[in-house]
Write an enzyme that holds these catalytic residues in place. Structure first.
Site, PDB file in Angstrom:
ATOM      1  N   ASP A 193       0.902  -1.153   0.000  1.00 45.37           N
ATOM      2  CA  ASP A 193       0.000   0.000   0.000  1.00 45.37           C
ATOM      3  C   ASP A 193       0.933   1.193   0.000  1.00 45.37           C
ATOM      4  O   ASP A 193       1.601   1.463   1.007  1.00 45.37           O
ATOM      5  CB  ASP A 193      -0.867   0.000   1.268  1.00 45.37           C
ATOM      6  CG  ASP A 193      -1.832   1.162   1.289  1.00 45.37           C
ATOM      7  OD1 ASP A 193      -1.412   2.287   0.975  1.00 45.37           O
ATOM      8  OD2 ASP A 193      -3.007   0.961   1.628  1.00 45.37           O
ATOM      9  N   HIS A 194       1.002   1.928  -1.107  1.00 43.32           N
ATOM     10  CA  HIS A 194       2.085   2.916  -1.218  1.00 43.32           C
ATOM     11  C   HIS A 194       1.956   4.069  -0.221  1.00 43.32           C
ATOM     12  O   HIS A 194       2.909   4.779   0.018  1.00 43.32           O
ATOM     13  CB  HIS A 194       2.242   3.412  -2.669  1.00 43.32           C
ATOM     14  CG  HIS A 194       1.254   4.442  -3.092  1.00 43.32           C
ATOM     15  ND1 HIS A 194       0.011   4.125  -3.575  1.00 43.32           N
ATOM     16  CD2 HIS A 194       1.319   5.800  -3.110  1.00 43.32           C
ATOM     17  CE1 HIS A 194      -0.628   5.246  -3.868  1.00 43.32           C
ATOM     18  NE2 HIS A 194       0.132   6.270  -3.603  1.00 43.32           N
ATOM     19  N   HIS A 256      -5.653   2.919   1.423  1.00 42.00           N
ATOM     20  CA  HIS A 256      -4.868   4.078   1.858  1.00 42.00           C
ATOM     21  C   HIS A 256      -5.473   4.783   3.081  1.00 42.00           C
ATOM     22  O   HIS A 256      -4.775   5.063   4.052  1.00 42.00           O
ATOM     23  CB  HIS A 256      -4.734   5.092   0.720  1.00 42.00           C
ATOM     24  CG  HIS A 256      -4.203   4.517  -0.560  1.00 42.00           C
ATOM     25  ND1 HIS A 256      -3.312   3.483  -0.589  1.00 42.00           N
ATOM     26  CD2 HIS A 256      -4.437   4.837  -1.855  1.00 42.00           C
ATOM     27  CE1 HIS A 256      -3.013   3.191  -1.852  1.00 42.00           C
ATOM     28  NE2 HIS A 256      -3.698   3.991  -2.631  1.00 42.00           N
TER      29      HIS A 256
HETATM   30  C1  BG6 Z   1      -3.702   4.841  -6.119  1.00 46.15           C
HETATM   31  C2  BG6 Z   1      -5.084   4.886  -6.704  1.00 46.15           C
HETATM   32  O1  BG6 Z   1      -3.554   3.741  -5.281  1.00 46.15           O
HETATM   33  O2  BG6 Z   1      -3.468   6.037  -5.385  1.00 46.15           O
HETATM   34  C3  BG6 Z   1      -5.256   6.112  -7.592  1.00 46.15           C
HETATM   35  O3  BG6 Z   1      -5.312   3.704  -7.459  1.00 46.15           O
HETATM   36  C4  BG6 Z   1      -4.887   7.364  -6.841  1.00 46.15           C
HETATM   37  O4  BG6 Z   1      -6.582   6.198  -8.076  1.00 46.15           O
HETATM   38  C5  BG6 Z   1      -3.531   7.213  -6.157  1.00 46.15           C
HETATM   39  O5  BG6 Z   1      -4.856   8.435  -7.758  1.00 46.15           O
HETATM   40  C6  BG6 Z   1      -3.259   8.391  -5.239  1.00 46.15           C
HETATM   41  O6  BG6 Z   1      -1.952   8.304  -4.775  1.00 46.15           O
HETATM   42  P1  BG6 Z   1      -1.166   9.591  -4.288  1.00 46.15           P
HETATM   43  O7  BG6 Z   1       0.124   9.055  -3.757  1.00 46.15           O
HETATM   44  O8  BG6 Z   1      -1.017  10.477  -5.483  1.00 46.15           O
HETATM   45  O9  BG6 Z   1      -2.036  10.219  -3.246  1.00 46.15           O
END
Ligand code: BG6
Length: 506
Positions: A193-194, A256
């Site tokens: 989960d980034h 997230h």
């Molecule tokens: C991803 C989603 O996991 O996270 C995307 O699939 C989203 O839809 C993105 O735009 C948002 O990531 P960040 O790091 O730009 O907030």
């Protein structure tokens, strides 16, 4: 007011050494590979954190050659390559490609042979990290194929990284967990989960558990409510195929936002150890529930962006985007109210929201403290504002604390001020992208920032009443339209108005 820190630049990054290995990316022709994974690996390379015995093998169905793969990847990094041409040249000698369809058993044997060749060429010692950046419907078959080819046999030398979404709901996540655990040990599985790779999300742990001032007040006695927001200005872009069957709930909330919730609310672990941390996150998620599980429409709002923008820059509505069903009811916005049924948080409402095409790109966690029990002073704005701690996840990474001070002049009026900490001002260097940290951790074999099987199931279970209602009686939870580049449907404001609150407008 600026809080100053005086960090010693050296030593900021705790160096750990990645062992010789080959990182195999399935789905190498996809968006994530060239937008996030290769740039993150190149960053690690530039920081000299990859061993010299290192290779990346891209795999997908397209019949590319090594050369074509290198060329495609270089297109998405043009600016970086312009600045660091020599590093890129050196980096590409580690990039390889093999056309592979994981559904074809003969291909997995082809993969095995190619990996053995790479082992000889780059001395990668049969040490492998397999990254499944494919459509989620291939997660189960991908794991089975790798296991049947014997590629996951050695738990010390092989691990598998699985992208989100892990499952579509509680049952499918359970089923997928069983399949994955039949193919590999839980210690070999890295559910990514980034958001957990973001410095500011990890900072919530440090802020809470490395200071004495926060923990004593981090509970229902002092905190009146918590808002967690992840707002994006972009629309669905070219991902309608995936997004139509996912929606904001599966795309952002289950993973997230829920991870931010878990880190903000978990108990302090006994020690800083992957299992101790994941035990606490899992425990708090098991205690979380929708504010009204029997009637989820009373505590959840779904929305979908409609047209907006300006005359010179008009923006399409979601239903007009390429690949989207013109009658789609997929939500691009969700807001909801949750509670956590434990000693620390009983009765404190948690409001979470996320959406695409909102007014501003921002992710933050806002803790609002209870009002002072007695108001001794007149407040500049009529009533004194509650103290707030705002953890800014992105952009402008940092934190701010709002409190009342004496307004200058005669009399004793109070007014709010902000004390601020900014990553940029304090450390002067941009934080790494989440994928840099997480790819390194997976290759190092450190699972702390990855989601364990019970955690992912608890996160799905939390939203089950909502998912079931959307499935069984969608009219109960309609997707209200909101104009692009606004703060979402007015129904989401009413959700808070019922509790005499407002969403923060960052
Ligand atoms: C991803 C989603 O996991 O996270 C995307 O699939 C989203 O839809 C993105 O735009 C948002 O990531 P960040 O790091 O730009 O907030």
């Amino acid at each position: 007011m600026i809080m100053t820190t005086n960090p010693l630049r050296i030593g900021l990054r705790q160096e750990r050494v990645i062992s010789p290995q080959c990182l195999v990316i399935f789905g190498a022709s996809g968006d994530l590979t060239h937008r996030k994974l290769i740039p993150a690996l190149f960053e690690l390379f530039k920081q000299r954190r990859l061993p010299s015995e290192f290779a990346i093998l891209g795999c997908a169905r397209r019949p590319w050659t090594d050369k074509e793969f290198r060329e495609k990847m270089s297109k998405s990094l043009t600016e970086e390559i312009r600045i660091n041409p020599n590093d890129w040249k050196e980096f590409t000698t580690r990039l390889f490609y093999e056309p592979i369809n994981l559904d074809h058993p003969e291909d997995t044997f082809k993969l095995k042979t190619r990996l053995e060749e790479i082992d000889k060429l780059k001395a990668t010692h049969a040490n492998r990290t397999f990254y499944l950046s494919v459509s989620p419907k291939f997660y189960a078959s991908g794991c089975k194929a790798l296991s049947e080819a014997g590629l996951l046999k050695d738990p010390k030398r092989s691990r598998i990284v699985i992208e989100k979404p892990f499952g579509r709901d509680y049952r499918s996540a359970q089923k997928l967990n069983r399949i994955v655990q039949n193919c590999a040990l839980e210690s070999q599985v890295y559910r990514i989960d980034h958001y957990l790779g973001k410095e500011t999300v990890q900072n919530i742990l440090v802020l809470r558990f490395a200071n004495t001032i926060f923990e004593p007040i981090w509970n229902r006695n002092y905190i009146s409510n918590v808002q967690i927001t992840s707002a994006e200005t972009v629309g669905v872009e070219d991902r309608a195929g995936y997004y139509e069957s996912s929606g904001a709930l599966r795309d952002m909330v289950q993973n997230h936002l829920t991870q931010m919730l878990a880190i903000t609310t978990m108990e302090p672990p006994g020690h800083f150890d992957p299992e101790a941390i994941r035990n606490e996150k899992s425990k708090v998620l098991q205690a979380a529930h929708l504010a009204n599980e029997l009637e989820p429409w009373k505590c959840c709002v779904r929305g979908q962006y409609s047209q907006g923008g300006t005359k010179s820059n008009p923006l399409k509505g979601y239903r007009e985007e390429v690949g989207v069903n013109p009658n789609s009811t997929t939500e691009t916005y969700v807001a909801m109210k949750l509670f956590i049924n434990n000693w620390r948080w009983q009765g404190v409402p948690f409001y979470i929201r996320t959406g695409k095409r909102l007014a501003k790109r921002t992710s933050e966690v806002v803790l609002t403290f209870r009002e002072a029990p007695v108001h001794l002073f007149d407040a500049a704005g009529g009533t004194p504002t509650s103290n707030q701690l705002i953890l800014r996840i992105q952009p402008d990474e940092g934190a701010e604390f709002k409190f009342e001070v004496k307004s200058p002049g005669s009399g004793m009026r109070s007014r709010p001020v902000e004390m601020e900490f900014s990553y940029d001002e304090s450390f002067g260097e941009p934080s790494d992208e989440g994928y840099v940290r997480l790819l390194a951790d997976a290759m190092l074999g450190d699972p702390t920032l990855f989601t364990r099987s019970d955690e992912v199931e608890a996160a799905w279970r939390l939203y089950t009443p909502l998912l079931e209602m959307i499935e069984d009686s969608p009219w109960q939870l309609p997707t209200y339209q909101y104009e692009s580049r606004t703060w979402g449907p007015s129904e989401a404001d009413q959700l808070l108005a019922k509790d005499q609150l407002l969403w923060r407008r960052p």
